[in-house]
Design a protein around this motif. Sequence first.
Motif, PDB file in Angstrom:
ATOM      1  N   VAL A  29       0.692  -1.186  -0.031  1.00  0.00           N
ATOM      2  CA  VAL A  29       0.075  -0.053  -0.079  1.00  0.00           C
ATOM      3  C   VAL A  29       0.972   1.251   0.141  1.00  0.00           C
ATOM      4  N   LEU A  30       1.981   1.282   0.674  1.00  0.00           N
ATOM      5  CA  LEU A  30       2.917   2.242   0.830  1.00  0.00           C
ATOM      6  C   LEU A  30       3.511   2.528  -0.560  1.00  0.00           C
ATOM      7  N   ILE A  31       4.071   1.610  -1.263  1.00  0.00           N
ATOM      8  CA  ILE A  31       4.378   1.620  -2.698  1.00  0.00           C
ATOM      9  C   ILE A  31       3.491   2.269  -3.680  1.00  0.00           C
ATOM     10  N   VAL A  32       2.186   1.910  -3.510  1.00  0.00           N
ATOM     11  CA  VAL A  32       1.244   2.345  -4.375  1.00  0.00           C
ATOM     12  C   VAL A  32       0.664   3.742  -4.059  1.00  0.00           C
ATOM     13  N   PHE A  33       0.961   4.124  -2.705  1.00  0.00           N
ATOM     14  CA  PHE A  33       0.553   5.653  -2.404  1.00  0.00           C
ATOM     15  C   PHE A  33       1.719   6.470  -2.833  1.00  0.00           C
ATOM     16  N   ILE A  34       3.077   6.081  -2.634  1.00  0.00           N
ATOM     17  CA  ILE A  34       4.053   6.913  -3.152  1.00  0.00           C
ATOM     18  C   ILE A  34       4.052   6.965  -4.606  1.00  0.00           C
ATOM     19  N   GLY A  35       3.661   5.815  -5.376  1.00  0.00           N
ATOM     20  CA  GLY A  35       3.726   6.061  -6.976  1.00  0.00           C
ATOM     21  C   GLY A  35       2.628   7.022  -7.221  1.00  0.00           C
ATOM     22  N   PHE A  36       1.461   7.003  -6.699  1.00  0.00           N
ATOM     23  CA  PHE A  36       0.268   7.923  -7.144  1.00  0.00           C
ATOM     24  C   PHE A  36       0.682   9.412  -6.620  1.00  0.00           C
ATOM     25  N   ILE A  37       1.464   9.532  -5.721  1.00  0.00           N
ATOM     26  CA  ILE A  37       1.660  11.215  -5.324  1.00  0.00           C
ATOM     27  C   ILE A  37       2.963  11.566  -6.349  1.00  0.00           C
ATOM     28  N   ILE A  38       3.909  10.542  -6.572  1.00  0.00           N
ATOM     29  CA  ILE A  38       4.755  10.849  -7.720  1.00  0.00           C
ATOM     30  C   ILE A  38       4.145  11.157  -8.920  1.00  0.00           C
ATOM     31  N   ASP A  39       3.289  10.434  -9.439  1.00  0.00           N
ATOM     32  CA  ASP A  39       2.525  10.525 -10.771  1.00  0.00           C
ATOM     33  C   ASP A  39       1.765  11.846 -10.651  1.00  0.00           C
TER      34      ASP A  39
END
Length: 132
Positions: A29-39
Amino acid sequence: MKTTIDDIHIYVNIDSLPHIILLVLIVLVLIVFIGFIIDHNTTYDDSKLFRKIKKRTGANTIGGGQEYYLRYWVWQRKKRIAIINLLSSMTRDRFYYPDKAWRKAGLVKFPGRRECWINASDLRPDYFNNNY
């Protein structure tokens, strides 16, 4: 029944299993959340995306069936929109595949990975001469 030291180690390992599963889920979940913020904070340039376009030919076709495609992760919604704008601008009728946002289609076998593509037969004839 007599309990041995090996039995105690098995019980300890089974007791720690829910904690390990919870830790793995939190990391995902943390990886997906960080990827969403970067995008969300990234601006996608059409010329950089254009250079990343890949071409493939179907295995069962002879001299035809080429596709131009770009890949993105599920959480990269902004990148998906940029890819759709670029690929649809390359065609005569502004059509791209797949047209559903969450549909898993194409040759991507990795979970969470998606791709958008266009057929080479739909390309505008002058596109590669005039752009980029």
